[in-house]
Design a protein around this motif. Sequence first.
Motif, PDB file in Angstrom:
ATOM      1  N   ILE A  64      -1.362   9.394   8.382  1.00 44.71           N
ATOM      2  CA  ILE A  64       0.000   9.384   7.829  1.00 44.71           C
ATOM      3  C   ILE A  64       1.033   8.914   8.860  1.00 44.71           C
ATOM      4  O   ILE A  64       1.768   7.966   8.594  1.00 44.71           O
ATOM      5  N   PRO A  65       1.108   9.524  10.058  1.00 48.86           N
ATOM      6  CA  PRO A  65       2.088   8.996  11.015  1.00 48.86           C
ATOM      7  C   PRO A  65       1.749   7.587  11.487  1.00 48.86           C
ATOM      8  O   PRO A  65       2.652   6.795  11.772  1.00 48.86           O
ATOM      9  N   GLY A  66       0.463   7.252  11.547  1.00 45.51           N
ATOM     10  CA  GLY A  66       0.084   5.900  11.929  1.00 45.51           C
ATOM     11  C   GLY A  66       0.583   4.871  10.941  1.00 45.51           C
ATOM     12  O   GLY A  66       1.088   3.805  11.325  1.00 45.51           O
ATOM     13  N   THR A  67       0.485   5.188   9.663  1.00 45.77           N
ATOM     14  CA  THR A  67       0.962   4.283   8.620  1.00 45.77           C
ATOM     15  C   THR A  67       2.479   4.184   8.636  1.00 45.77           C
ATOM     16  O   THR A  67       3.040   3.088   8.529  1.00 45.77           O
ATOM     17  N   ILE A  68       3.142   5.302   8.790  1.00 45.24           N
ATOM     18  CA  ILE A  68       4.607   5.292   8.830  1.00 45.24           C
ATOM     19  C   ILE A  68       5.103   4.499  10.036  1.00 45.24           C
ATOM     20  O   ILE A  68       6.040   3.696   9.919  1.00 45.24           O
ATOM     21  N   LEU A  69       4.480   4.699  11.195  1.00 48.65           N
ATOM     22  CA  LEU A  69       4.880   3.936  12.382  1.00 48.65           C
ATOM     23  C   LEU A  69       4.669   2.435  12.175  1.00 48.65           C
ATOM     24  O   LEU A  69       5.499   1.626  12.597  1.00 48.65           O
ATOM     25  N   LEU A  70       3.594   2.066  11.508  1.00 52.64           N
ATOM     26  CA  LEU A  70       3.328   0.651  11.260  1.00 52.64           C
ATOM     27  C   LEU A  70       4.382   0.035  10.348  1.00 52.64           C
ATOM     28  O   LEU A  70       4.863  -1.071  10.604  1.00 52.64           O
ATOM     29  N   VAL A  71       4.777   0.747   9.304  1.00 51.87           N
ATOM     30  CA  VAL A  71       5.799   0.226   8.392  1.00 51.87           C
ATOM     31  C   VAL A  71       7.153   0.147   9.099  1.00 51.87           C
ATOM     32  O   VAL A  71       7.870  -0.847   8.963  1.00 51.87           O
ATOM     33  N   VAL A  72       7.489   1.161   9.882  1.00 55.12           N
ATOM     34  CA  VAL A  72       8.743   1.136  10.637  1.00 55.12           C
ATOM     35  C   VAL A  72       8.742  -0.011  11.646  1.00 55.12           C
ATOM     36  O   VAL A  72       9.747  -0.711  11.821  1.00 55.12           O
ATOM     37  N   MET A  73       7.593  -0.224  12.287  1.00 56.18           N
ATOM     38  CA  MET A  73       7.470  -1.314  13.239  1.00 56.18           C
ATOM     39  C   MET A  73       7.653  -2.668  12.546  1.00 56.18           C
ATOM     40  O   MET A  73       8.299  -3.567  13.086  1.00 56.18           O
ATOM     41  N   THR A  74       7.141  -2.803  11.347  1.00 52.60           N
ATOM     42  CA  THR A  74       7.298  -4.049  10.597  1.00 52.60           C
ATOM     43  C   THR A  74       8.763  -4.286  10.240  1.00 52.60           C
ATOM     44  O   THR A  74       9.269  -5.414  10.358  1.00 52.60           O
ATOM     45  N   PHE A  75       9.459  -3.238   9.802  1.00 52.33           N
ATOM     46  CA  PHE A  75      10.895  -3.375   9.516  1.00 52.33           C
ATOM     47  C   PHE A  75      11.671  -3.725  10.785  1.00 52.33           C
ATOM     48  O   PHE A  75      12.620  -4.512  10.743  1.00 52.33           O
ATOM     49  N   PHE A  86       4.530  -9.091   5.173  1.00 47.20           N
ATOM     50  CA  PHE A  86       5.029  -8.387   3.995  1.00 47.20           C
ATOM     51  C   PHE A  86       6.475  -7.988   4.247  1.00 47.20           C
ATOM     52  O   PHE A  86       6.755  -6.945   4.823  1.00 47.20           O
ATOM     53  N   SER A  87       7.417  -8.792   3.808  1.00 49.90           N
ATOM     54  CA  SER A  87       8.822  -8.530   4.106  1.00 49.90           C
ATOM     55  C   SER A  87       9.490  -7.789   2.951  1.00 49.90           C
ATOM     56  O   SER A  87       9.012  -7.790   1.830  1.00 49.90           O
ATOM     57  N   GLY A  88      10.591  -7.159   3.261  1.00 44.41           N
ATOM     58  CA  GLY A  88      11.371  -6.456   2.251  1.00 44.41           C
ATOM     59  C   GLY A  88      10.782  -5.115   1.865  1.00 44.41           C
ATOM     60  O   GLY A  88       9.769  -4.671   2.397  1.00 44.41           O
ATOM     61  N   LEU A  89      11.429  -4.471   0.923  1.00 43.82           N
ATOM     62  CA  LEU A  89      10.993  -3.150   0.480  1.00 43.82           C
ATOM     63  C   LEU A  89       9.665  -3.217  -0.257  1.00 43.82           C
ATOM     64  O   LEU A  89       8.774  -2.400  -0.020  1.00 43.82           O
ATOM     65  N   GLN A  90       9.515  -4.201  -1.134  1.00 42.64           N
ATOM     66  CA  GLN A  90       8.258  -4.346  -1.868  1.00 42.64           C
ATOM     67  C   GLN A  90       7.106  -4.623  -0.907  1.00 42.64           C
ATOM     68  O   GLN A  90       6.021  -4.069  -1.048  1.00 42.64           O
ATOM     69  N   GLY A  91       7.344  -5.479   0.073  1.00 42.04           N
ATOM     70  CA  GLY A  91       6.323  -5.758   1.074  1.00 42.04           C
ATOM     71  C   GLY A  91       5.984  -4.530   1.907  1.00 42.04           C
ATOM     72  O   GLY A  91       4.828  -4.316   2.263  1.00 42.04           O
ATOM     73  N   GLY A  92       6.997  -3.720   2.204  1.00 41.00           N
ATOM     74  CA  GLY A  92       6.759  -2.480   2.936  1.00 41.00           C
ATOM     75  C   GLY A  92       5.884  -1.509   2.165  1.00 41.00           C
ATOM     76  O   GLY A  92       5.024  -0.841   2.735  1.00 41.00           O
ATOM     77  N   LEU A  93       6.095  -1.444   0.845  1.00 43.54           N
ATOM     78  CA  LEU A  93       5.259  -0.566   0.023  1.00 43.54           C
ATOM     79  C   LEU A  93       3.818  -1.062  -0.045  1.00 43.54           C
ATOM     80  O   LEU A  93       2.872  -0.268  -0.002  1.00 43.54           O
ATOM     81  N   ILE A  94       3.648  -2.379  -0.147  1.00 43.30           N
ATOM     82  CA  ILE A  94       2.298  -2.945  -0.147  1.00 43.30           C
ATOM     83  C   ILE A  94       1.615  -2.655   1.183  1.00 43.30           C
ATOM     84  O   ILE A  94       0.456  -2.226   1.227  1.00 43.30           O
ATOM     85  N   LEU A  95       2.335  -2.882   2.277  1.00 45.15           N
ATOM     86  CA  LEU A  95       1.795  -2.621   3.609  1.00 45.15           C
ATOM     87  C   LEU A  95       1.456  -1.143   3.784  1.00 45.15           C
ATOM     88  O   LEU A  95       0.423  -0.807   4.371  1.00 45.15           O
ATOM     89  N   PHE A  96       2.296  -0.271   3.251  1.00 43.65           N
ATOM     90  CA  PHE A  96       2.045   1.167   3.353  1.00 43.65           C
ATOM     91  C   PHE A  96       0.736   1.535   2.660  1.00 43.65           C
ATOM     92  O   PHE A  96      -0.086   2.258   3.223  1.00 43.65           O
TER      93      PHE A  96
END
Length: 128
Positions: A64-75, A86-96
Amino acid sequence: MIRAWVIGFMILLAVDMMVVIATLIEVYPRALLLLLQISPFVAAFASAYLAPRKKIILGTSMAIPGTILLVVMTFAYQLFGKDVDFSGLQGGLILFRISLIYGVILCALGGVAGYFLSMKFATGSRKK
């Protein structure tokens, strides 16, 4: 138990920060990218090995924290003007979703490995 989880989180955070710094200075060592790929396993292994009980669950929870850190890092990459897959909010959800599945698999394997290694040393010390 909290100490074991915090150590696992710090491993994830340290690897992510090294990758962010390397990306900002435009240095891309292959070993660092490999470390980024296996960091959930390493964090889960360390957490499970150090935990006094519920080792596999604690190791798997590192996903869980690994996934959250990855999405935050992408943003953060997007904010710095870097291209991301995977850009934007939709891309962030796909990446998550993709990263969570990948993270659960790696963290479960790391948790099991940490559990068995800690049990091996625990039973080995009793036989003496």
